[in-house]
Every structure is written in C-alpha cells, then in structure tokens.
Design a protein around this motif. Sequence first.
Motif, short mmCIF file in Angstrom:
data_model
loop_
_atom_site.label_atom_id
_atom_site.label_comp_id
_atom_site.label_asym_id
_atom_site.label_seq_id
_atom_site.Cartn_x
_atom_site.Cartn_y
_atom_site.Cartn_z
N ASP A 90 0.86 -1.18 0.00
CA ASP A 90 0.00 0.00 0.00
C ASP A 90 0.90 1.23 0.00
OD1 ASP A 90 -2.67 -1.09 0.08
OD2 ASP A 90 -2.18 -1.81 2.09
N VAL A 91 0.83 2.01 -1.06
CA VAL A 91 1.72 3.16 -1.23
C VAL A 91 0.90 4.44 -1.17
CG1 VAL A 91 3.45 4.24 -2.69
CG2 VAL A 91 3.19 1.77 -2.71
N ALA A 92 1.29 5.37 -0.31
CA ALA A 92 0.60 6.66 -0.20
C ALA A 92 0.90 7.51 -1.43
CB ALA A 92 1.02 7.39 1.06
N GLU A 93 -0.15 7.97 -2.11
CA GLU A 93 0.04 8.79 -3.30
C GLU A 93 0.60 10.17 -2.95
OE1 GLU A 93 -3.76 8.88 -5.12
OE2 GLU A 93 -3.70 6.79 -5.77
N HIS A 114 12.38 10.44 -11.25
CA HIS A 114 12.85 11.03 -9.99
C HIS A 114 14.29 11.46 -10.22
CE1 HIS A 114 14.43 10.76 -5.75
NE2 HIS A 114 13.39 11.56 -5.61
N LEU A 115 14.51 12.76 -10.31
CA LEU A 115 15.79 13.29 -10.75
C LEU A 115 16.97 12.89 -9.86
CD1 LEU A 115 14.59 16.83 -11.89
CD2 LEU A 115 14.95 14.79 -13.29
N PRO A 116 16.86 12.96 -8.52
CA PRO A 116 18.03 12.62 -7.70
C PRO A 116 18.49 11.17 -7.84
CG PRO A 116 16.44 13.88 -6.43
CD PRO A 116 15.76 13.51 -7.71
N SER A 117 17.55 10.23 -8.01
CA SER A 117 17.91 8.82 -8.06
C SER A 117 17.99 8.28 -9.48
CB SER A 117 16.89 7.99 -7.27
OG SER A 117 15.62 8.03 -7.92
N GLY A 118 17.33 8.98 -10.42
CA GLY A 118 17.28 8.48 -11.79
C GLY A 118 16.20 7.42 -12.01
N ILE A 119 15.42 7.10 -10.98
CA ILE A 119 14.33 6.13 -11.12
C ILE A 119 13.29 6.67 -12.08
CG2 ILE A 119 12.40 5.04 -9.91
CD1 ILE A 119 14.19 4.84 -7.45
N SER A 120 12.89 5.84 -13.03
CA SER A 120 11.96 6.27 -14.07
C SER A 120 10.86 5.23 -14.24
CB SER A 120 12.71 6.47 -15.39
OG SER A 120 11.83 6.90 -16.41
N VAL A 121 9.63 5.69 -14.39
CA VAL A 121 8.50 4.78 -14.60
C VAL A 121 7.60 5.32 -15.70
CG1 VAL A 121 8.49 4.00 -12.19
CG2 VAL A 121 7.02 5.90 -12.87
N LYS A 122 6.90 4.42 -16.36
CA LYS A 122 5.88 4.80 -17.33
C LYS A 122 4.57 4.18 -16.89
CE LYS A 122 4.60 4.74 -22.23
NZ LYS A 122 4.97 4.30 -23.60
N VAL A 123 3.53 5.00 -16.77
CA VAL A 123 2.24 4.53 -16.28
C VAL A 123 1.16 4.86 -17.29
CG1 VAL A 123 0.53 4.72 -14.45
CG2 VAL A 123 2.95 4.80 -13.88
N MET A 124 0.36 3.84 -17.63
CA MET A 124 -0.73 4.04 -18.59
C MET A 124 -1.99 3.33 -18.13
SD MET A 124 0.66 1.50 -21.59
CE MET A 124 2.36 2.07 -21.45
N THR A 125 -2.03 2.97 -16.84
CA THR A 125 -3.14 2.19 -16.32
C THR A 125 -4.45 2.96 -16.35
OG1 THR A 125 -1.62 1.01 -14.86
CG2 THR A 125 -3.94 0.88 -14.33
N LEU A 143 4.28 4.90 -7.40
CA LEU A 143 5.21 3.85 -7.83
C LEU A 143 6.65 4.26 -7.56
CD1 LEU A 143 5.54 1.13 -9.15
CD2 LEU A 143 5.39 2.22 -11.39
N ILE A 144 6.96 5.53 -7.80
CA ILE A 144 8.32 6.02 -7.51
C ILE A 144 8.59 5.97 -6.02
CG2 ILE A 144 9.74 8.10 -7.46
CD1 ILE A 144 8.75 8.72 -10.27
N ALA A 145 7.58 6.33 -5.20
CA ALA A 145 7.75 6.26 -3.75
C ALA A 145 8.05 4.83 -3.31
CB ALA A 145 6.49 6.78 -3.06
N MET A 146 7.37 3.86 -3.92
CA MET A 146 7.60 2.46 -3.58
C MET A 146 9.02 2.04 -3.97
SD MET A 146 5.73 -1.01 -4.95
CE MET A 146 6.81 -1.08 -6.39
N LYS A 147 9.47 2.45 -5.16
CA LYS A 147 10.80 2.08 -5.63
C LYS A 147 11.88 2.72 -4.77
CE LYS A 147 9.61 1.05 -10.43
NZ LYS A 147 10.20 -0.31 -10.44
N LEU A 148 11.65 3.94 -4.30
CA LEU A 148 12.61 4.59 -3.42
C LEU A 148 12.71 3.85 -2.09
CD1 LEU A 148 11.84 8.38 -4.06
CD2 LEU A 148 13.97 7.17 -4.60
N ALA A 149 11.56 3.40 -1.58
CA ALA A 149 11.56 2.63 -0.34
C ALA A 149 12.31 1.31 -0.52
CB ALA A 149 10.13 2.37 0.12
N GLU A 150 12.10 0.66 -1.67
CA GLU A 150 12.81 -0.59 -1.95
C GLU A 150 14.32 -0.35 -2.06
OE1 GLU A 150 10.99 -1.99 -5.50
OE2 GLU A 150 9.40 -3.08 -4.45
N LEU A 151 14.69 0.77 -2.69
CA LEU A 151 16.11 1.10 -2.84
C LEU A 151 16.75 1.35 -1.49
CD1 LEU A 151 18.46 1.71 -4.77
CD2 LEU A 151 17.67 4.08 -4.86
#
Length: 204
Positions: free
Chosen positions: A102-105, A141-152, A166-174
Amino acid sequence: MLLNNTTLVQITAAQGPSECERAVAVTLRAMLRDALRAEVQLHPVEENATVAGFKSVLLQVQGAHAHDWLLQWEGTVQCVFASPFRPGHRRKNWFVGIRRCDVAEDDPALDDRDLRFQACRASGKGGQHVNTTDSAVHATHLPSGISVKVMTERSQHANKRLARALIAMKLAELAQQNADLARRDRNQQHGSLERGNPVRVLRE
C-alpha cells in the motif's frame, strides 16, 4: 490502511530459475481469472518479461473486495508442472512470491520538485483498455534516476498520481536494499578482522 493510497501487488520469481519465471505467468493468469470472479480489478503497471515468462509483474488492485481477496493470495504460491526447459528434470514444484504494498500517493517524503513528468502515448496490444490519447505518463525522480511509465488510468492526472506512488515504492525498496547491503558489509568486516599487525596498541 493508508489514506489516499494505491494498492499494488507484486508477483516475483525472485532468484528462481526459468521454471519459476514461467510459474509467474501461470500465477498471473490464475489471479486474473480469480479476480474476475471476485469482481476485483487488476491492472498491469510493470512487467519484467523474459523468454520463459516473467521475472516479476506489478499490478494495481482495485475493487470493494480487493483487501479480503488479496489475503487469499499473499505469500508463496506453489505451481506444479514438468519443466518445459529441462526434459526429464525430476523437480515439478516451482515457487513464486506474492507481496502486497500500500503506497501513499501523497507521500510527504517525496518532494515534487524532484519529479519530472512527461505526457506520452500509451502503447499496448490495442483495444478498449489502451488509451488512444496522450494520457500515459513518463515520470522520473531526478536525484535517483528512477523512471516509470504509467498508462493504467484513463486520465493523465490519475496516471501522475499512480506514477508518484510507484516512484515512492521504488525509493523505499532502494533504501531497504542499501540498508541490507550495509548490513552485509558490516558482517563481512566482522568476519575479516585481522588479528595481527595492529595500527595501534591500547593497554589498560
């Protein structure tokens, strides 16, 4: 439950062999059939496809019964089939992991100034579930370079919210991966302590 949250579920083969990647595809098909019966909506967000199937699949989960339905799937799933890649291989049990997130938007830890959004056209197999306008979003996300594409989602605004989550989730995983790496490094330092040739001798 989090306020203004997005519920995501990941199916992963982890470090398993090609058969486990096929098992992810088998599990995905089973989940889609079961979700349809339970009136739960599953929307692919990310797919890490391989020749055998998928290394991992990330899905957005929606619906009034989504929470209770997910409880029946979270954890380890066992798929039973003979290996199509290694004829004669004795093993027939293959395992995949299913994890809910569950990721907070509106995660306050994520600074909007660090995000760059770009509208783009959705891509896919076609049909009514693929947007025909530039409603898809590419977010970085500029500082980390994490990039996502969303079309849902069908609106650009909704896709931006999901991309942010999704970026928040990936940052937490990182952050978790970095913490695990630091912990392993500390453990290795304990194991590699040199008993001789000290740089300093202390006496009490």
